[in-house]
Enzyme design. Structure first.
Site: not given
Ligand code: 13P
Length: 263
Positions: A113, A184, A190
């Protein structure tokens, strides 16, 4: 194959969050289960308790329908870890191994991650973590994504992350039955901003192509999108991908279930 929604609670959740998890399990009806599989990655401290609650619910639902049924046939919420250590066991204070996650009831784990990479995890460790996850019978959810400054070289960057994370699977693991990759973009996590749906679809298609060429033995590959997914934008994104990895919107039962509804 049905879509998958994975919630990542990150470093959020205390014993009082059991009430939220109960709501999620109760709300994950057979109708919702037919739409999408649902997995939650709580902090490691809550994993075993949540896994027990999910298993209890699975039995309850099943017995109500038909006492002869095998509880395993009744889908419930799956549990996952947020990361695992790159060694199987040993003197690594504060770390959680893949086998511990499996033992606590997880069936998958996030690996690589962006927030772990930002704390110093490198490609070599992520590769070793992925192997640990597979050895422990966990489905790895490999997270890849470019930072804002890398957007112009996104394709090369993602290819490099995939190649390094999926390097040299030992022959005993050559046949990887199930692999999940989550795209991602670091800048979308976020932030309330994200690539266009068309971009997400194209990047995920390319990731699937590259992953298949790196691990040709994978029988089941799913490519998800994560970063600022909400009930409002989930339907469009899920339609363009195999599912979503959800951070802050997964902390409320109503929001997480609304994302399943959108699938
Ligand atoms: P958000 O959905 O809060 O942007 O976070 C995404 C995330 O890092 C999921 O692993």
């Amino acid at each position: 194959m049905s879509k998958i929604v994975i919630g990542n609670w990150k470093m959020n959740g205390l014993k009082s969050s059991v009430a939220t998890f109960r709501k999620i399990v109760r709300g994950y009806s057979p109708e919702r289960a037919a739409k999408a599989r649902l997995a939650l990655c709580p902090p490691a401290t809550l994993l075993a308790e949540f896994a027990m609650l999910a298993a209890e619910k699975r039995c309850e639902k099943n017995l109500a329908k038909n006492p002869e049924n095998n509880p395993e046939n009744n889908p419930s919420v799956l549990l996952g870890g947020q990361s695992c250590h790159f060694e199987p066991a040993g003197s690594f204070t504060g770390s959680v191994s893949a086998a511990m996650l499996h033992d606590a009831g997880a069936s998958l784990t996030l690996v690589g991650h962006a927030e772990r990479r930002a704390q110093g995890e490198d490609d070599e460790q992520i590769n070793a973590q992925l192997l640990q996850a597979l050895e422990a019978n966990l489905t790895p959810v490999l997270c890849v994504g470019e930072r804002q400054a890398e957007r112009a070289q996104r394709q090369e960057h993602l290819e490099r992350q995939l190649t390094r994370a999926l390097a040299s699977l030992p022959p005993s693991l050559a046949r990887v039955s199930h692999l999940i990759v989550a795209y991602e973009p670091v800048w979308a996590i976020g932030s309330g901003t994200m690539p266009s749906t068309a971009e997400i679809e194209a990047v995920c298609r390319k990731i699937a192509e590259q992953t298949r060429s790196l691990v040709p033995s994978t029988t089941r590959l799913e490519v998800l999108y994560g970063g600022s997914v909400t009930p409002a934008n989930a339907a469009e994104i899920v339609a363009a991908t195999d599912g979503v990895l959800v951070g802050s919107a997964s902390l409320e039962a109503e929001n997480l279930l609304a994302i399943v509804d959108a699938a």
